[in-house]
Write a protein that holds these residues in place. Structure first.
Motif, PDB file in Angstrom:
ATOM      1  N   SER A  98       1.125  -0.973  -0.193  1.00 44.72           N
ATOM      2  CA  SER A  98      -0.056  -0.187  -0.567  1.00 44.72           C
ATOM      3  C   SER A  98       1.069   1.014   0.098  1.00 44.72           C
ATOM      4  N   PHE A  99       1.598   1.381   0.495  1.00 40.82           N
ATOM      5  CA  PHE A  99       2.857   2.418   0.749  1.00 40.82           C
ATOM      6  C   PHE A  99       3.271   2.879  -0.356  1.00 40.82           C
ATOM      7  N   ILE A 100       4.120   1.757  -1.428  1.00 43.13           N
ATOM      8  CA  ILE A 100       4.446   2.194  -2.414  1.00 43.13           C
ATOM      9  C   ILE A 100       3.158   2.356  -3.771  1.00 43.13           C
ATOM     10  N   THR A 101       2.509   2.027  -3.470  1.00 44.70           N
ATOM     11  CA  THR A 101       1.114   2.367  -4.669  1.00 44.70           C
ATOM     12  C   THR A 101       0.729   3.830  -3.917  1.00 44.70           C
ATOM     13  N   ALA A 102       0.253   3.784  -3.263  1.00 48.34           N
ATOM     14  CA  ALA A 102       0.542   5.524  -2.391  1.00 48.34           C
ATOM     15  C   ALA A 102       1.289   6.194  -2.799  1.00 48.34           C
ATOM     16  N   LEU A 103       2.467   6.048  -2.719  1.00 48.93           N
ATOM     17  CA  LEU A 103       3.720   7.366  -2.649  1.00 48.93           C
ATOM     18  C   LEU A 103       3.842   7.628  -4.382  1.00 48.93           C
ATOM     19  N   ASP A 104       4.134   6.296  -5.238  1.00 41.55           N
ATOM     20  CA  ASP A 104       3.529   6.836  -6.545  1.00 41.55           C
ATOM     21  C   ASP A 104       2.567   7.455  -7.427  1.00 41.55           C
ATOM     22  N   MET A 105       1.468   6.846  -6.303  1.00 48.51           N
ATOM     23  CA  MET A 105       0.347   7.812  -7.285  1.00 48.51           C
ATOM     24  C   MET A 105       0.276   9.330  -6.455  1.00 48.51           C
ATOM     25  N   ILE A 106       0.719   9.325  -4.895  1.00 49.52           N
ATOM     26  CA  ILE A 106       0.290  10.932  -4.856  1.00 49.52           C
ATOM     27  C   ILE A 106       1.957  11.655  -5.121  1.00 49.52           C
ATOM     28  N   SER A 107       2.636  11.155  -5.883  1.00 48.89           N
ATOM     29  CA  SER A 107       3.694  11.743  -6.711  1.00 48.89           C
ATOM     30  C   SER A 107       2.547  12.728  -7.949  1.00 48.89           C
ATOM     31  N   PHE A 108       2.150  12.328  -8.582  1.00 50.27           N
ATOM     32  CA  PHE A 108       1.764  12.377  -9.438  1.00 50.27           C
ATOM     33  C   PHE A 108       1.169  13.460  -8.798  1.00 50.27           C
ATOM     34  N   LEU A 109       0.251  13.671  -7.888  1.00 49.03           N
ATOM     35  CA  LEU A 109      -0.477  14.769  -7.150  1.00 49.03           C
ATOM     36  C   LEU A 109       0.504  15.661  -7.136  1.00 49.03           C
ATOM     37  N   VAL A 110       1.496  15.724  -6.372  1.00 48.58           N
ATOM     38  CA  VAL A 110       2.493  16.560  -6.114  1.00 48.58           C
ATOM     39  C   VAL A 110       3.549  16.745  -6.812  1.00 48.58           C
ATOM     40  N   ASP A 111       3.712  16.886  -8.054  1.00 54.42           N
ATOM     41  CA  ASP A 111       4.370  17.232  -9.100  1.00 54.42           C
ATOM     42  C   ASP A 111       3.529  18.036 -10.037  1.00 54.42           C
ATOM     43  N   ALA A 112       1.931  17.823  -9.812  1.00 53.15           N
ATOM     44  CA  ALA A 112       1.243  18.949 -10.930  1.00 53.15           C
ATOM     45  C   ALA A 112       0.763  19.859  -9.721  1.00 53.15           C
ATOM     46  N   LYS A 113       0.953  20.362  -8.238  1.00 55.56           N
ATOM     47  CA  LYS A 113       0.886  20.948  -7.142  1.00 55.56           C
ATOM     48  C   LYS A 113      -0.560  21.134  -7.088  1.00 55.56           C
ATOM     49  N   ARG A 114      -0.999  19.768  -7.119  1.00 50.63           N
ATOM     50  CA  ARG A 114      -2.437  20.014  -6.808  1.00 50.63           C
ATOM     51  C   ARG A 114      -2.191  19.722  -5.390  1.00 50.63           C
ATOM     52  N   TYR A 115      -0.925  18.814  -4.419  1.00 49.35           N
ATOM     53  CA  TYR A 115      -1.124  19.533  -2.975  1.00 49.35           C
ATOM     54  C   TYR A 115       0.999  19.620  -3.022  1.00 49.35           C
ATOM     55  N   LYS A 116       0.706  20.753  -1.765  1.00 44.29           N
ATOM     56  CA  LYS A 116       2.334  20.824  -2.090  1.00 44.29           C
ATOM     57  C   LYS A 116       3.337  19.707  -1.176  1.00 44.29           C
ATOM     58  N   ARG A 117       1.836  19.224   0.195  1.00 50.32           N
ATOM     59  CA  ARG A 117       3.305  18.566   1.538  1.00 50.32           C
ATOM     60  C   ARG A 117       1.688  17.417   1.718  1.00 50.32           C
ATOM     61  N   VAL A 118       2.209  16.009   1.765  1.00 51.00           N
ATOM     62  CA  VAL A 118       1.194  14.993   1.984  1.00 51.00           C
ATOM     63  C   VAL A 118       2.280  14.283   2.955  1.00 51.00           C
ATOM     64  N   LEU A 119       1.035  14.071   3.924  1.00 44.25           N
ATOM     65  CA  LEU A 119       1.417  12.736   4.568  1.00 44.25           C
ATOM     66  C   LEU A 119       0.656  10.897   4.896  1.00 44.25           C
ATOM     67  N   ILE A 120       1.972  10.476   4.658  1.00 46.46           N
ATOM     68  CA  ILE A 120       1.088   9.042   4.142  1.00 46.46           C
ATOM     69  C   ILE A 120       1.622   8.091   5.518  1.00 46.46           C
ATOM     70  N   VAL A 121       0.257   7.843   5.893  1.00 49.94           N
ATOM     71  CA  VAL A 121       0.404   6.675   6.489  1.00 49.94           C
ATOM     72  C   VAL A 121       0.297   5.519   6.625  1.00 49.94           C
ATOM     73  N   SER A 122       1.293   4.385   7.321  1.00 53.82           N
ATOM     74  CA  SER A 122       0.758   2.437   6.851  1.00 53.82           C
ATOM     75  C   SER A 122       0.878   2.159   8.200  1.00 53.82           C
ATOM     76  N   VAL A 123      -0.284   1.592   8.400  1.00 52.56           N
ATOM     77  CA  VAL A 123       0.095   0.742  10.226  1.00 52.56           C
ATOM     78  C   VAL A 123      -1.162  -0.257   9.663  1.00 52.56           C
ATOM     79  N   ASP A 124      -0.351  -1.510  10.247  1.00 54.22           N
ATOM     80  CA  ASP A 124      -1.502  -2.460  10.530  1.00 54.22           C
ATOM     81  C   ASP A 124      -1.206  -3.338  12.395  1.00 54.22           C
ATOM     82  N   VAL A 125      -1.489  -4.180  12.130  1.00 55.46           N
ATOM     83  CA  VAL A 125      -1.879  -5.064  13.723  1.00 55.46           C
ATOM     84  C   VAL A 125      -2.373  -6.114  13.510  1.00 55.46           C
ATOM     85  N   PRO A 126      -0.771  -7.384  12.104  1.00 52.85           N
ATOM     86  CA  PRO A 126      -1.523  -8.587  12.438  1.00 52.85           C
ATOM     87  C   PRO A 126      -1.393  -9.555  13.910  1.00 52.85           C
ATOM     88  N   SER A 127      -0.624  -9.426  14.762  1.00 55.37           N
ATOM     89  CA  SER A 127      -1.577 -10.363  15.545  1.00 55.37           C
ATOM     90  C   SER A 127      -3.061 -10.479  15.958  1.00 55.37           C
TER      91      SER A 127
END
Length: 309
Positions: A98-127
């Motif tokens: 999910s993180f790789i997909t998010a970084l890939d997709m968000i990079s287009f929006l940042v490069d297009a200046k739709r967003y200047k600064r994005v926070l991406i959070v990945s968290v899982d508790v498989p236990s």
């Protein structure tokens, strides 16, 4: 190249550890929760970037399993760190990658200046969802959270390219069937409880991954007119002990990839960003390096992303 840089990062490991033959694993306990450690990682990333929530234009949760079905996990994170603001919040999910997909997709929006600064959070508790009767997967996973802040930048950093492929012949090799509409919670009982736990056929996953992912990497590098030796560091999903074998088959030499599986286990969606954080903290990557993020996920989905740090 899509212009952006990693401005800050943060991660959280639960307090409790369990030691198996295959290594150390982390699990939430006491008052620790998935949302709680995810929020802590987000705050650490912003602190590391020397910014506040008012500097963030978008919040993305890139996690395999949501905190609850509705609303999206990003909205729940928003409530904890951005309540009172109208910062957009959304989930992006390809399970372990999910993180790789998010970084890939968000990079287009940042490069297009739709967003200047994005926070991406990945968290899982498989236990909380692994099956003690399935030793193969029960001793594999760790709970963890990792977050990064990315922003538009003209300093030469950015995403060079990304690739994602899905082979649905592996869709049932890794799954949790129960909990939503496919196998509704009303069907839960002592007899059916394993339908609500993580289920994996590791041998089938590895076989399909080897057959498909190796050619995908070759195609990806050829597309970008690169060789594996042109990459300064590979940041792979810490899926299992088979990591070393996969890197060897790809022709990646020791010292050119990060392998911390024994010490931390498979952290699901947090695995790649956590490994990236670890690489930064331990001086394994530096400004100007070409890194490749890679991983396989349920689906079977495989992701690759080339980035200049």
């Amino acid at each position: 190249m899509r212009k952006l840089e990693i401005k800050g990062y943060g991660y959280v490991l639960p307090k409790e550890t369990v030691e198996f033959k295959g290594g150390i694993r982390y699990k939430i306990s006491g008052d620790e929760t998935q949302l709680g450690i995810g929020v802590k990682a987000a705050k650490k990333a912003m602190e590391n970037a020397k910014i506040t929530i008012n500097d963030i234009d978008c919040i993305v949760s890139a996690s395999a399993v949501a905190v609850q079905p509705i609303p999206c996990t990003a909205a729940l994170i928003h409530e904890k760190i951005a309540k009172g603001t109208d910062i957009p919040a959304l989930d992006i999910n390809t399970t372990c990658t999910s993180f790789i997909t998010a970084l890939d997709m968000i990079s287009f929006l940042v490069d297009a200046k739709r967003y200047k600064r994005v926070l991406i959070v990945s968290v899982d508790v498989p236990s909380i969802a692994t099956n003690p009767n399935q030793k193969e997967s029960y001793e594999l996973f760790s709970d963890a959270a990792a977050a990064v802040v990315v922003e538009y930048s003209e300093n030469g950093s950015g995403v060079i390219d990304g690739m994602q492929k899905t082979w649905s012949e592996g869709v049932h090799f890794t799954e949790i069937r129960g909990g939503l509409s496919n196998y509704h919670p009303k069907n839960y009982s002592e007899k059916t409880k394993e339908e609500f736990m993580f289920d994996m056929n590791g041998k089938s996953v590895l076989k399909l991954s080897k057959n498909k992912a190796l050619k995908m990497v070759d195609d990806f590098l050829k597309k970008n007119e690169m060789k594996i030796t042109d990459i300064d560091m590979v940041i792979p999903h810490q899926a299992s002990h088979a990591l070393e074998l996969m890197m060897k088959k790809l022709g990646v030499k020791k010292g050119k990839y990060i392998d911390i599986f024994k010490d931390y286990g498979n952290m699901v969606s947090a695995s790649v960003p956590f490994t990236l954080c670890w690489a930064f903290e331990n001086g394994k990557i530096k400004k100007g390096d070409i890194v490749m993020l890679s991983g396989t996920a349920a689906g079977l989905t495989t992701n690759l992303l080339l980035m200049k740090i």
